[in-house]
Design a protein around this motif. Structure first.
Motif, PDB file in Angstrom:
ATOM      1  N   GLN A 149      -6.425   2.866 -17.936  1.00  0.00           N
ATOM      2  CA  GLN A 149      -6.130   1.596 -17.293  1.00  0.00           C
ATOM      3  C   GLN A 149      -4.628   1.355 -17.350  1.00  0.00           C
ATOM      4  O   GLN A 149      -3.996   1.512 -18.379  1.00  0.00           O
ATOM      5  N   VAL A 150      -4.076   0.918 -16.205  1.00  0.00           N
ATOM      6  CA  VAL A 150      -2.642   0.659 -16.128  1.00  0.00           C
ATOM      7  C   VAL A 150      -2.264  -0.490 -17.055  1.00  0.00           C
ATOM      8  O   VAL A 150      -2.972  -1.493 -17.146  1.00  0.00           O
ATOM      9  N   GLN A 151      -1.151  -0.321 -17.730  1.00  0.00           N
ATOM     10  CA  GLN A 151      -0.646  -1.394 -18.590  1.00  0.00           C
ATOM     11  C   GLN A 151       0.807  -1.668 -18.287  1.00  0.00           C
ATOM     12  O   GLN A 151       1.620  -0.732 -18.168  1.00  0.00           O
ATOM     13  N   LEU A 152       1.132  -2.939 -18.170  1.00  0.00           N
ATOM     14  CA  LEU A 152       2.512  -3.398 -18.084  1.00  0.00           C
ATOM     15  C   LEU A 152       2.718  -4.389 -19.222  1.00  0.00           C
ATOM     16  O   LEU A 152       1.962  -5.369 -19.336  1.00  0.00           O
ATOM     17  N   VAL A 153       3.711  -4.127 -20.050  1.00  0.00           N
ATOM     18  CA  VAL A 153       3.927  -4.977 -21.222  1.00  0.00           C
ATOM     19  C   VAL A 153       5.355  -5.492 -21.206  1.00  0.00           C
ATOM     20  O   VAL A 153       6.303  -4.705 -21.323  1.00  0.00           O
ATOM     21  N   ALA A 192       5.773   0.344 -18.768  1.00  0.00           N
ATOM     22  CA  ALA A 192       4.589   0.696 -17.995  1.00  0.00           C
ATOM     23  C   ALA A 192       3.935   1.945 -18.571  1.00  0.00           C
ATOM     24  O   ALA A 192       4.615   2.863 -19.053  1.00  0.00           O
ATOM     25  N   SER A 193       2.621   1.970 -18.503  1.00  0.00           N
ATOM     26  CA  SER A 193       1.887   3.159 -18.947  1.00  0.00           C
ATOM     27  C   SER A 193       0.680   3.374 -18.047  1.00  0.00           C
ATOM     28  O   SER A 193       0.184   2.451 -17.403  1.00  0.00           O
ATOM     29  N   ARG A 194       0.246   4.623 -18.001  1.00  0.00           N
ATOM     30  CA  ARG A 194      -0.934   5.035 -17.229  1.00  0.00           C
ATOM     31  C   ARG A 194      -0.763   4.814 -15.736  1.00  0.00           C
ATOM     32  O   ARG A 194      -1.730   4.499 -15.034  1.00  0.00           O
ATOM     33  N   LEU A 195       0.460   4.937 -15.255  1.00  0.00           N
ATOM     34  CA  LEU A 195       0.706   4.993 -13.822  1.00  0.00           C
ATOM     35  C   LEU A 195       1.923   5.867 -13.583  1.00  0.00           C
ATOM     36  O   LEU A 195       2.736   6.052 -14.505  1.00  0.00           O
ATOM     37  N   THR A 196       2.024   6.401 -12.393  1.00  0.00           N
ATOM     38  CA  THR A 196       3.193   7.205 -12.033  1.00  0.00           C
ATOM     39  C   THR A 196       4.297   6.228 -11.670  1.00  0.00           C
ATOM     40  O   THR A 196       4.417   5.783 -10.525  1.00  0.00           O
ATOM     41  N   ASP A 215      14.485   2.396 -15.506  1.00  0.00           N
ATOM     42  CA  ASP A 215      14.733   3.735 -16.012  1.00  0.00           C
ATOM     43  C   ASP A 215      13.428   4.499 -15.845  1.00  0.00           C
ATOM     44  O   ASP A 215      12.495   4.332 -16.649  1.00  0.00           O
ATOM     45  N   ASN A 216      13.345   5.317 -14.808  1.00  0.00           N
ATOM     46  CA  ASN A 216      12.093   6.015 -14.519  1.00  0.00           C
ATOM     47  C   ASN A 216      11.744   7.042 -15.598  1.00  0.00           C
ATOM     48  O   ASN A 216      10.574   7.354 -15.802  1.00  0.00           O
ATOM     49  N   ALA A 217      12.745   7.548 -16.288  1.00  0.00           N
ATOM     50  CA  ALA A 217      12.480   8.505 -17.366  1.00  0.00           C
ATOM     51  C   ALA A 217      11.775   7.826 -18.546  1.00  0.00           C
ATOM     52  O   ALA A 217      11.064   8.481 -19.312  1.00  0.00           O
ATOM     53  N   LYS A 218      11.992   6.521 -18.680  1.00  0.00           N
ATOM     54  CA  LYS A 218      11.389   5.764 -19.787  1.00  0.00           C
ATOM     55  C   LYS A 218      10.229   4.889 -19.335  1.00  0.00           C
ATOM     56  O   LYS A 218       9.671   4.136 -20.138  1.00  0.00           O
ATOM     57  N   ASN A 219       9.904   4.952 -18.051  1.00  0.00           N
ATOM     58  CA  ASN A 219       8.829   4.117 -17.506  1.00  0.00           C
ATOM     59  C   ASN A 219       9.049   2.633 -17.826  1.00  0.00           C
ATOM     60  O   ASN A 219       8.099   1.904 -18.181  1.00  0.00           O
ATOM     61  N   THR A 220      10.271   2.196 -17.684  1.00  0.00           N
ATOM     62  CA  THR A 220      10.620   0.841 -18.091  1.00  0.00           C
ATOM     63  C   THR A 220      11.507   0.168 -17.052  1.00  0.00           C
ATOM     64  O   THR A 220      12.397   0.806 -16.477  1.00  0.00           O
ATOM     65  N   MET A 221      11.253  -1.111 -16.843  1.00  0.00           N
ATOM     66  CA  MET A 221      12.083  -1.937 -15.974  1.00  0.00           C
ATOM     67  C   MET A 221      12.722  -3.026 -16.828  1.00  0.00           C
ATOM     68  O   MET A 221      12.158  -3.419 -17.860  1.00  0.00           O
ATOM     69  N   TYR A 222      13.862  -3.518 -16.366  1.00  0.00           N
ATOM     70  CA  TYR A 222      14.599  -4.518 -17.129  1.00  0.00           C
ATOM     71  C   TYR A 222      14.998  -5.696 -16.237  1.00  0.00           C
ATOM     72  O   TYR A 222      15.104  -5.564 -15.018  1.00  0.00           O
ATOM     73  N   TYR A 267       6.824 -12.616 -15.584  1.00  0.00           N
ATOM     74  CA  TYR A 267       5.859 -11.533 -15.423  1.00  0.00           C
ATOM     75  C   TYR A 267       6.495 -10.351 -14.705  1.00  0.00           C
ATOM     76  O   TYR A 267       7.257 -10.545 -13.754  1.00  0.00           O
ATOM     77  N   CYS A 268       6.140  -9.165 -15.125  1.00  0.00           N
ATOM     78  CA  CYS A 268       6.501  -7.998 -14.337  1.00  0.00           C
ATOM     79  C   CYS A 268       5.273  -7.526 -13.559  1.00  0.00           C
ATOM     80  O   CYS A 268       4.128  -7.770 -13.967  1.00  0.00           O
ATOM     81  N   ALA A 269       5.530  -6.879 -12.439  1.00  0.00           N
ATOM     82  CA  ALA A 269       4.458  -6.453 -11.564  1.00  0.00           C
ATOM     83  C   ALA A 269       4.828  -5.146 -10.890  1.00  0.00           C
ATOM     84  O   ALA A 269       6.017  -4.852 -10.684  1.00  0.00           O
ATOM     85  N   ALA A 270       3.794  -4.370 -10.548  1.00  0.00           N
ATOM     86  CA  ALA A 270       3.990  -3.066  -9.906  1.00  0.00           C
ATOM     87  C   ALA A 270       3.263  -3.041  -8.575  1.00  0.00           C
ATOM     88  O   ALA A 270       2.120  -3.511  -8.469  1.00  0.00           O
ATOM     89  N   ARG A 271       3.930  -2.466  -7.572  1.00  0.00           N
ATOM     90  CA  ARG A 271       3.344  -2.351  -6.243  1.00  0.00           C
ATOM     91  C   ARG A 271       3.560  -0.929  -5.745  1.00  0.00           C
ATOM     92  O   ARG A 271       4.688  -0.425  -5.758  1.00  0.00           O
TER      93      ARG A 271
END
Length: 123
Positions: A1-5, A24-28, A73-80, A95-99
């Protein structure tokens, strides 16, 4: 399951700075545009900023332009979200969100959401 924390929220005085992170985890991660939204008590969720998949395209709400900076930083799967010159009206849950694929300023266009982090700016 996708997680955004999200993390990094807190209490800060007006004029201060905070840096939010969204892990982010469990998503490309590099296949997703990312966005930041916020919601203050009694108000609708509003757009803050969005960033394209490779970070080359950024877009900000007028209310935060020049004060906030979105990055990833796509190498770290993280947005700031670097937030400077904070104002009391910036107080909200962020909130952060992915599309998938493309950025969008509409919250309902996003596929995945984090749980939110509280930002409180005192005057």
């Amino acid at each position: 399951q996708v997680q955004l924390v999200e993390s990094g929220g807190g209490l800060v005085q007006a004029g201060g700075s905070l840096r939010l992170s969204c892990a982010a985890s469990r998503l490309t991660f590099s296949s997703y545009a990312m966005g930041w939204f916020r919601q203050a008590p009694g108000k609708e969720r509003e757009f803050v900023a969005t960033i394209s998949r490779n970070g080359g395209s950024l877009y900000y709400a007028d209310s935060v332009k020049g004060r906030f900076t979105i990055s990833r930083d796509n190498a770290k799967n993280t947005m700031y979200l670097q937030m400077n010159s904070l104002k009391p009206e910036d107080t909200a849950v962020y909130y952060c969100a992915a599309r998938k694929i493309r950025s969008d300023i509409n919250w309902y266009a996003y596929d995945y959401w984090g749980q939110g982090t509280q930002v409180t700016v005192s005057s």
